[in-house]
Write a protein that holds these residues in place. Structure first.
Motif, short mmCIF file in Angstrom:
data_model
loop_
_atom_site.label_atom_id
_atom_site.label_comp_id
_atom_site.label_asym_id
_atom_site.label_seq_id
_atom_site.Cartn_x
_atom_site.Cartn_y
_atom_site.Cartn_z
N MET A 82 2.56 1.99 -3.32
CA MET A 82 1.66 2.47 -4.25
C MET A 82 1.17 3.74 -4.08
O MET A 82 1.14 4.62 -4.98
CB MET A 82 0.25 1.52 -4.43
CG MET A 82 0.65 0.28 -4.80
SD MET A 82 1.10 0.04 -6.69
CE MET A 82 -0.15 -1.15 -7.03
N GLN A 83 1.12 4.18 -2.92
CA GLN A 83 0.82 5.60 -2.55
C GLN A 83 1.59 6.56 -2.66
O GLN A 83 1.76 7.77 -3.07
CB GLN A 83 0.33 5.69 -1.10
CG GLN A 83 -1.00 5.13 -0.77
CD GLN A 83 -1.18 4.94 0.74
OE1 GLN A 83 -0.65 5.31 1.57
NE2 GLN A 83 -2.62 4.33 0.85
N LYS A 84 2.93 6.24 -2.64
CA LYS A 84 4.12 7.03 -2.69
C LYS A 84 4.72 7.21 -4.42
O LYS A 84 5.46 7.97 -4.69
CB LYS A 84 5.60 6.36 -2.13
CG LYS A 84 5.22 6.50 -0.58
CD LYS A 84 6.76 6.07 0.02
CE LYS A 84 6.64 6.16 1.73
NZ LYS A 84 7.81 5.91 2.09
N GLY A 85 4.12 6.30 -5.10
CA GLY A 85 4.21 6.37 -6.71
C GLY A 85 5.55 5.80 -7.15
O GLY A 85 5.87 6.37 -8.02
N TRP A 101 12.44 0.91 0.66
CA TRP A 101 11.35 0.28 0.87
C TRP A 101 11.44 -1.52 0.70
O TRP A 101 11.22 -2.17 1.58
CB TRP A 101 10.24 0.53 -0.17
CG TRP A 101 9.23 -0.21 -0.06
CD1 TRP A 101 7.85 -0.09 0.59
CD2 TRP A 101 8.95 -1.41 -0.85
NE1 TRP A 101 6.91 -1.13 0.38
CE2 TRP A 101 7.53 -1.77 -0.63
CE3 TRP A 101 9.54 -2.25 -1.96
CZ2 TRP A 101 6.81 -3.00 -1.15
CZ3 TRP A 101 9.14 -3.23 -2.67
CH2 TRP A 101 7.91 -3.65 -2.04
N ASP A 147 0.95 -1.20 0.13
CA ASP A 147 0.05 0.00 0.00
C ASP A 147 0.86 1.22 0.05
O ASP A 147 0.66 2.21 -0.65
CB ASP A 147 -0.84 0.04 1.27
CG ASP A 147 -2.10 -1.07 1.13
OD1 ASP A 147 -2.23 -1.46 0.02
OD2 ASP A 147 -2.58 -1.54 2.30
N ASP A 148 1.98 1.29 0.78
CA ASP A 148 2.86 2.24 1.05
C ASP A 148 3.40 2.51 -0.20
O ASP A 148 3.66 3.86 -0.68
CB ASP A 148 3.99 1.89 1.94
CG ASP A 148 4.82 3.31 2.52
OD1 ASP A 148 4.22 4.27 2.62
OD2 ASP A 148 5.85 2.89 2.53
N LYS A 164 5.92 4.27 -10.68
CA LYS A 164 5.28 5.15 -11.79
C LYS A 164 5.55 4.65 -13.18
O LYS A 164 4.82 5.03 -14.09
CB LYS A 164 5.70 6.51 -11.27
CG LYS A 164 7.22 6.89 -11.61
CD LYS A 164 7.64 8.16 -11.32
CE LYS A 164 9.01 8.47 -11.46
NZ LYS A 164 9.69 8.11 -10.06
#
Length: 98
Positions: free
Chosen positions: A26-29, A78, A23-24, A32
């Motif tokens: 994906m939220q941080k992009g 990450w 989730d983290d 991309k």
């Protein structure tokens, strides 16, 4: 079109932590360079899997996404956290024919 799946077999009891890290990211992009990345989990078959799936027009596009994403410091930090939850993993690269 190519579909790339990174399949992570998680350690027993580590699903929630690994999912939170997905989730983290994906939220941080940080993904991309991937077109419409999806995160899947098992419904049947081997248990405790997280699957990161994305599509690429060419294998060259996929390779560029790897070199772009994996060289980032945020990605490296990450990944150090994420791999603590992984027992083993493998990658599938599939060519879409229809």
């Amino acid at each position: 079109m190519y579909v790339v799946r990174d399949i992570f077999h998680l350690k027993f009891g580590h699903y929630r932590d690994a999912k939170a890290l997905m989730d983290d990211i994906m939220q941080k992009g940080l993904l991309k360079d991937m077109k419409q990345p999806r995160v899947l989990t098992d419904f049947t078959g081997d248990a405790y899997r997280l699957i990161l799936e994305a599509s690429f027009d060419t294998l060259d596009e996929y390779e560029k996404s790897l070199t772009g994403n994996l060289s980032q410091n945020d990605w490296q930090q990450w990944y150090m956290k994420f791999k603590e939850h992984v027992e083993r993993s493998y990658r599938e690269i599939l060519k879409q024919v229809m």
